[in-house]
Design a protein around this motif. Structure first.
Motif, PDB file in Angstrom:
ATOM      1  N   GLY A 260      41.630  48.002  25.848  1.00  0.00           N
ATOM      2  CA  GLY A 260      40.389  47.464  26.070  1.00  0.00           C
ATOM      3  C   GLY A 260      40.505  46.027  26.885  1.00  0.00           C
ATOM      4  N   PHE A 261      39.472  45.069  26.503  1.00  0.00           N
ATOM      5  CA  PHE A 261      39.362  43.995  27.452  1.00  0.00           C
ATOM      6  C   PHE A 261      40.344  42.991  26.930  1.00  0.00           C
ATOM      7  N   PRO A 262      40.765  42.070  27.916  1.00  0.00           N
ATOM      8  CA  PRO A 262      41.654  41.112  27.467  1.00  0.00           C
ATOM      9  C   PRO A 262      40.953  39.826  26.725  1.00  0.00           C
ATOM     10  N   PRO A 263      42.018  39.204  26.002  1.00  0.00           N
ATOM     11  CA  PRO A 263      41.437  38.112  25.189  1.00  0.00           C
ATOM     12  C   PRO A 263      41.111  36.746  26.190  1.00  0.00           C
ATOM     13  N   VAL A 264      40.173  36.014  25.538  1.00  0.00           N
ATOM     14  CA  VAL A 264      40.180  35.118  26.460  1.00  0.00           C
ATOM     15  C   VAL A 264      40.811  33.726  26.246  1.00  0.00           C
ATOM     16  N   ARG A 265      41.859  33.621  25.649  1.00  0.00           N
ATOM     17  CA  ARG A 265      42.843  32.621  25.261  1.00  0.00           C
ATOM     18  C   ARG A 265      44.210  33.329  25.138  1.00  0.00           C
ATOM     19  N   ALA A 266      45.160  32.536  25.737  1.00  0.00           N
ATOM     20  CA  ALA A 266      46.680  32.633  25.454  1.00  0.00           C
ATOM     21  C   ALA A 266      47.050  31.636  24.256  1.00  0.00           C
ATOM     22  N   HIS A 267      47.588  32.011  23.387  1.00  0.00           N
ATOM     23  CA  HIS A 267      47.597  31.142  21.956  1.00  0.00           C
ATOM     24  C   HIS A 267      48.933  30.284  22.502  1.00  0.00           C
ATOM     25  N   GLY A 268      49.141  29.277  21.848  1.00  0.00           N
ATOM     26  CA  GLY A 268      50.312  28.562  22.055  1.00  0.00           C
ATOM     27  C   GLY A 268      50.445  27.630  23.212  1.00  0.00           C
ATOM     28  N   ARG A 269      49.267  27.617  24.046  1.00  0.00           N
ATOM     29  CA  ARG A 269      49.475  27.013  25.380  1.00  0.00           C
ATOM     30  C   ARG A 269      48.512  26.012  25.321  1.00  0.00           C
ATOM     31  N   GLY A 270      49.136  24.699  25.457  1.00  0.00           N
ATOM     32  CA  GLY A 270      48.245  23.241  25.289  1.00  0.00           C
ATOM     33  C   GLY A 270      47.695  22.937  26.579  1.00  0.00           C
ATOM     34  N   ALA A 271      47.418  21.847  26.718  1.00  0.00           N
ATOM     35  CA  ALA A 271      47.020  21.138  28.084  1.00  0.00           C
ATOM     36  C   ALA A 271      48.117  21.027  29.030  1.00  0.00           C
ATOM     37  N   GLY A 272      48.054  21.262  30.273  1.00  0.00           N
ATOM     38  CA  GLY A 272      48.811  21.259  31.391  1.00  0.00           C
ATOM     39  C   GLY A 272      48.320  21.769  32.546  1.00  0.00           C
ATOM     40  N   TRP A 273      49.268  22.054  33.680  1.00  0.00           N
ATOM     41  CA  TRP A 273      48.594  22.530  34.847  1.00  0.00           C
ATOM     42  C   TRP A 273      49.499  23.782  34.877  1.00  0.00           C
ATOM     43  N   TYR A 274      48.363  24.892  35.408  1.00  0.00           N
ATOM     44  CA  TYR A 274      48.451  26.350  35.184  1.00  0.00           C
ATOM     45  C   TYR A 274      48.411  26.781  36.595  1.00  0.00           C
ATOM     46  N   ARG A 275      49.192  27.820  36.910  1.00  0.00           N
ATOM     47  CA  ARG A 275      48.983  28.557  38.218  1.00  0.00           C
ATOM     48  C   ARG A 275      48.279  29.818  38.053  1.00  0.00           C
ATOM     49  N   GLY A 276      47.298  29.938  38.927  1.00  0.00           N
ATOM     50  CA  GLY A 276      46.736  31.305  38.835  1.00  0.00           C
ATOM     51  C   GLY A 276      46.083  31.757  40.222  1.00  0.00           C
ATOM     52  N   ASP A 277      45.830  33.049  40.297  1.00  0.00           N
ATOM     53  CA  ASP A 277      45.318  33.924  41.566  1.00  0.00           C
ATOM     54  C   ASP A 277      43.930  34.262  41.118  1.00  0.00           C
ATOM     55  N   CYS A 278      42.743  33.694  41.643  1.00  0.00           N
ATOM     56  CA  CYS A 278      41.499  34.158  41.243  1.00  0.00           C
ATOM     57  C   CYS A 278      40.778  35.278  42.101  1.00  0.00           C
ATOM     58  N   HIS A 279      41.664  35.755  42.895  1.00  0.00           N
ATOM     59  CA  HIS A 279      40.864  36.819  43.953  1.00  0.00           C
ATOM     60  C   HIS A 279      41.952  37.912  44.044  1.00  0.00           C
ATOM     61  N   VAL A 280      41.828  39.215  43.108  1.00  0.00           N
ATOM     62  CA  VAL A 280      42.681  40.183  43.202  1.00  0.00           C
ATOM     63  C   VAL A 280      42.104  41.421  42.787  1.00  0.00           C
ATOM     64  N   HIS A 281      42.595  42.453  43.871  1.00  0.00           N
ATOM     65  CA  HIS A 281      41.931  43.641  43.842  1.00  0.00           C
ATOM     66  C   HIS A 281      42.935  44.942  43.327  1.00  0.00           C
ATOM     67  N   SER A 282      42.555  45.920  42.713  1.00  0.00           N
ATOM     68  CA  SER A 282      43.408  46.885  42.144  1.00  0.00           C
ATOM     69  C   SER A 282      42.736  48.299  42.793  1.00  0.00           C
TER      70      SER A 282
END
Length: 329
Positions: A5-27
């Motif tokens: 099903g659908f992915p969770p909206v939160r990753a547990h155990g990850r606090g404030a910080g700098w996060y790397r992400g790619d916001c434009h992806v096709h499959s």
């Protein structure tokens, strides 16, 4: 980690910080060649903490990501809204939500669609504003969008920075001074627009968030607490200090008439040039050593500069990193 099903909206155990992400992806669920499984593996290998699934005009991939997300990889639900006169990203959609796309600038419908996304807590991003194909050029006003994608990696297989990105950056830069002075400016973002193997994370956005969750990531992007990296090998910090106070990327520094010291620390950019930009254009440049690790510093004041941001380019002029501004007051 969820199994289906659908992915969770939160990753547990990850606090404030700098996060790397790619916001434009096709499959394979739209016009990409990779499965969600391949994209998730590629994101982890590229050192990303989050990705957004953004199939064209569809939510049919939303339910394919649940078993692929985990506390080491947040998956944000989204859509690339492919209108007749420009594309935009709707990020942070509800599971299965589809945003209307069948219109052009003359139909005056985009504002209603943008508001639907924002009402749901989502983020609206102008995608690849100067893409070199029909419908790719973004003909809507930026004022209605939350963020502008100034660096898109799709058409840059050999050189990750091209003329289309240069034009998008120039457009964004011209509007930044007026936006800062008016008290509302649109942050810049970079994405790979992955369709093929080896593209994911080139480039990507590094965002400061209160935690690794969809809402926290979108809040950080909306506030401009972010910078763009060509690859995960590049890292930087960027601050401005005056009168004992310090501000970082996307923040506002009240200098109180005191001198402002702006400092950048960069690694992973061999022999690159760091350029400081303000509302007066490029005002100072510093060369990094062959090792790619070094510090660049410049002094200014709020009277001289409404904001400061940096660009890091390699000896060929290829972009390695760029930041959103620190606003000075």
């Amino acid at each position: 980690m969820t199994d289906t099903g659908f992915p969770p909206v939160r990753a547990h155990g990850r606090g404030a910080g700098w996060y790397r992400g790619d916001c434009h992806v096709h499959s394979v669920h739209s016009d990409g060649e990779l499965t969600p499984e391949q994209l998730a593996a590629g994101a982890r290998a590229a050192g990303l903490d989050f990705i957004a699934t953004t199939e064209h005009n569809s939510a049919r991939a939303h339910g394919a990501w649940g078993h692929l997300a985990g506390d080491d990889l947040l998956v944000v639900l989204g859509e690339e809204v492919t209108t007749r006169t420009g594309h935009w990203l709707a990020l942070g959609l509800a599971p299965g939500q589809v945003v209307d796309w069948d219109y052009g600038v003359a139909d005056a419908l985009i504002a209603k669609c943008l508001e639907q996304v924002r009402t749901a807590g989502g983020l609206c991003v102008a995608a690849h504003p100067h893409a070199p194909y029909p419908t790719g050029s973004f003909l809507y006003a930026y004022e209605g969008l939350d963020v502008v994608e100034v660096w898109n990696g799709l058409w840059a297989s050999d050189l990750p920075w091209n003329a289309d990105n240069e034009a998008a950056l120039a457009d964004w830069g011209r509007g930044l001074a007026a936006g800062v002075r008016a008290g509302h400016w649109q942050p810049a973002m970079g994405s790979s627009d992955t369709h093929l193997e080896g593209q994911i994370g080139i480039p990507h956005t590094v965002v400061h968030a209160t935690g690794l969750s969809t809402q926290a990531v979108l809040d950080g992007l909306r506030a401009g607490r972010s910078w763009i990296a060509g690859t995960s090998a590049v890292d930087l910090s960027f601050t401005a200090t005056a009168a004992g106070r310090t501000a970082g990327i996307g923040e506002r520094l009240t200098a109180g008439g005191e001198p402002v010291v702006v400092r950048a620390r960069i690694s992973g950019a061999p022999s690159a040039t760091v350029a400081f930009h303000t509302d007066r254009g490029a005002v100072h440049r510093t060369a990094l050593p062959d090792s790619g690790t070094g510090t660049a510093q410049w002094r200014t004041s709020a009277r001289e500069s409404a904001f400061v941001r940096i660009e890091v380019r390699d000896p060929r002029g290829q972009m390695a990193a760029l930041t959103n501004p620190i606003v000075l007051a």
